[in-house]
Design an enzyme around this catalytic site. Structure first.
Site, PDB file in Angstrom:
ATOM      1  N   HIS A   1       0.802  -1.238   0.000  1.00  0.00           N
ATOM      2  CA  HIS A   1       0.000   0.000   0.000  1.00  0.00           C
ATOM      3  C   HIS A   1       0.830   1.281   0.000  1.00  0.00           C
ATOM      4  CE1 HIS A   1      -3.599   2.325   0.257  1.00  0.00           C
ATOM      5  NE2 HIS A   1      -3.221   2.897   1.377  1.00  0.00           N
TER       6      HIS A   1
ATOM      7  N   GLU B   1     -10.354  -4.190   4.560  1.00  0.00           N
ATOM      8  CA  GLU B   1     -10.851  -3.104   3.706  1.00  0.00           C
ATOM      9  C   GLU B   1     -11.482  -3.720   2.455  1.00  0.00           C
ATOM     10  OE1 GLU B   1      -9.240  -1.443   0.575  1.00  0.00           O
ATOM     11  OE2 GLU B   1      -7.117  -1.871   0.860  1.00  0.00           O
TER      12      GLU B   1
END
Length: 602
Positions: A157, A203
């Site tokens: 990420h 998520e």
């Protein structure tokens, strides 16, 4: 009944800001403390009054964990700790600890110094908040207190992003934060071991998307930038200072070098130097290729990308500008956008997700007349392109992570309700686990069945091994023994019955089961017993069958006696008795005798 409770204060069926409360084994943990970029009023921060209306937050919360430095995950932290009031520990990785205060200060400047907002945290509050931070290393087990422990895993990420495992006793929760399952030009892919938590909170930003190959997207991006520059246009790429910005800088730098382009590329000043400094500092968090070539060449020292000055926006001719922030909701990217929006030669490329309420979201939804501050209407004639260079996992990546961690249940956050619904069904079908998607303020309660560790005595294990059965890690084995609870409630020991009697100083009681079997036989009892003996001797060749002087028959610990029937002289009653250890053999003999004895030759 032990249970895990989860309540999203943010990221429940939305992507605006992440803040999730978890209660596990009597401990309360806050996962992320983000700010919503689409609001400028009270709605920007999570509603912390939900945690406790009376008393201090520190008394209620055991710790706060921040997964990474993006403001929708850490932006409300100084407000929470310094203005609402929290003095407990805040855990994050070392890169997050270094970069977080820079982004918070940068945003504070925009909100307070430029927009003049009140009720916002100060520079001093950011510093005081960061003093409460405890930095953690990857795979390091950190004891928050005697019972609560946490562990960080690499999430891809952005630099320093981590997934966290929270454990109390035998109960555990894994929170992913934001993660990426495919490596990119500067970071590796997320990884977690088969930790089998009770709950995985993941998520789901791109819950329904399966992204095309990265190479195609990169080619498309370079083609669009090249064409715009060739026709004399200007390209605006709104980015957040760290993460995608470096990814796209590396991409353009190598392309400019290869094609030998002369148009200037600029990057918002201030933040990029700091950003690149941290990339060099935390080089171990980047991917293998960058680490390998780092000695010969630092990928983050760009030849073609120069610092941007506000005056450059009015320069004639083509240029490419990376400007912060990434959703066009404020700052330099919005100022440049307003200047360039009226010219159809120009282009804006949105490389990532935009939250509802931001200018980025509006233009991606097709809006071409925007009402700006002071009732001004801005007509957008420039070309608008969306290209997902997002560092989030797509649907395939999310499924891959669930498969890797093997949780008992899954809970989706940080996504849109409709998309979550689709992914929820997919997870439930494929993994046969419950999947939840609570809205903000809604609590999910999961009952957990705690596993109790039991020690096994060496004698009992040796006896099992002597039976020639080798242990197989994948197959559960049944062990017969006596469970002893020692001094403390949590200390259990499984021992052989003999050892238990010895340790506890008790005499053995023998429990025997007796069953009656009726046989049609007019002979004397002794003769019936002799017939039973010969029949069993011929059938049970592997067992020790004996005919005792008193006329009874034994097979191992099983005793068979023949008696006369009180009412019917042509019937004999066989009394079959056994100890509970020989339950199986006893049942088998009973059913065998019920079928009758073979006819004796007359």
């Amino acid at each position: 009944m032990p249970e895990i409770r989860v309540t999203p204060l943010g990221a429940g069926q939305d992507v605006g800001r992440s803040c999730i409360l978890v209660s596990i084994g009597g401990k309360n943990v806050m996962l992320d403390c983000g700010m919503h970029m689409g609001f400028n009023d009270d709605r920007r921060f999570p509603d912390f009054s939900y945690i406790t209306r009376n008393g201090r937050l520190t008394d209620f919360l055991d710790c706060v964990i921040i997964s990474h430095f993006h403001l929708d995950h850490c932006g409300a932290l100084p407000y929470f700790s310094e203005m609402v009031g929290y003095d407990g520990p805040i855990y994050m990785t070392h890169p997050t600890q270094a970069i977080c205060p820079i982004l918070l200060e940068d945003y504070r400047k925009i909100a307070v110094d430029k927009k003049g907002e009140a009720n916002f945290f100060t520079s001093q509050m950011i510093k005081d908040c960061m003093k409460k931070v405890v930095a953690v290393h990857l795979h390091q087990t950190v004891q928050v207190d005697d019972e609560l422990e946490i562990k960080a895993y690499y999430a891809g990420h952005v630099l320093g992003a981590a997934m966290f495992q929270i454990k109390v006793g035998s109960e555990s929760v894994v929170y992913t934060g934001d993660y990426n399952m495919t490596p990119d030009r500067h970071l590796g892919a997320a990884w977690i071991d088969k930790c089998r938590p009770n709950l995985l909170i993941t998520e789901s930003t791109y819950a329904t998307t399966i992204r095309d190959s990265k190479r195609c997207r990169e080619r498309d991006f370079l083609k669009k930038v090249h064409e715009t520059v060739e026709r004399g246009g200007k390209v605006l790429i709104p980015v957040f200072a760290l993460g995608r910005a470096q990814e796209l800088c590396i991409l353009l730098e190598t392309f400019w070098e290869r094609v030998n382009l002369k148009a200037p590329i600029y990057f918002s000043t201030g933040l990029t130097e700091k950003a690149n400094h941290y990339y060099k500092l935390f080089i171990t968090w980047t991917n293998q290729k960058i680490r390998k070539t780092f000695v010969q060449r630092n990928m983050f020292e760009f030849k073609h990308i120069k610092a941007f000055d506000r005056a450059f926006a009015d320069n004639p001719g083509p240029m490419v500008v990376f400007a912060t922030p990434g959703m066009l909701h404020a700052g330099q990217s919005l100022q440049i956008f307003r200047k360039w929006a009226g010219n159809e030669k120009n282009m804006v490329i949105m490389p990532g997700y935009c939250v509802q309420g931001t200018v980025g979201h509006k233009i991606l939804s097709g809006q071409r007349k925007l009402e700006m501050e002071g009732r001004q209407v801005l007509e957008v004639k420039m070309q608008v392109e969306y290209m997902s260079f997002s560092a989030h996992a797509d649907a395939k990546g999310i499924m891959q992570l669930v498969g890797q961690a093997e949780p008992e249940s899954v809970l989706l956050v940080h996504g849109e309700a409709k998309k979550m619904e689709f992914l929820k069904q997919k997870i439930e079908q494929e993994f046969r686990v419950n999947c939840y998607m609570p809205a903000n303020g809604e609590t999910v309660t999961l009952p957990t069945s705690p596993s109790i560790p039991v020690g096994i005595s060496l004698g009992l294990l040796k006896r099992e091994m002597a039976q020639g059965l080798l242990p197989n890690a994948k197959k559960p084995r049944l062990l017969h023994g006596t469970l002893i609870m020692k001094d403390s409630v949590s200390s259990f020991q499984l021992v052989s019955s003999e050892q238990a009697l010895k340790e506890l100083g008790l005499a053995e009681h023998q429990l025997r089961f007796t069953c009656r079997v009726h046989l049609h036989d007019s002979r004397k009892e002794q003769e019936t017993a002799a017939r039973v003996y010969s029949h069993l001797k011929s059938v049970l060749k592997d067992h020790c069958v004996q005919h005792l002087p008193d006329g009874s028959v034994t097979v191992e610990s099983i005793l068979i006696q023949a008696a006369a029937h009180s009412e019917d002289p042509g019937t004999k009653v066989l009394l079959v008795s056994w100890t509970y250890q020989d339950e199986e053999l006893g049942s088998y003999l009973t059913s065998l005798l019920k079928k009758g004895l073979p006819q004796a030759p007359s």
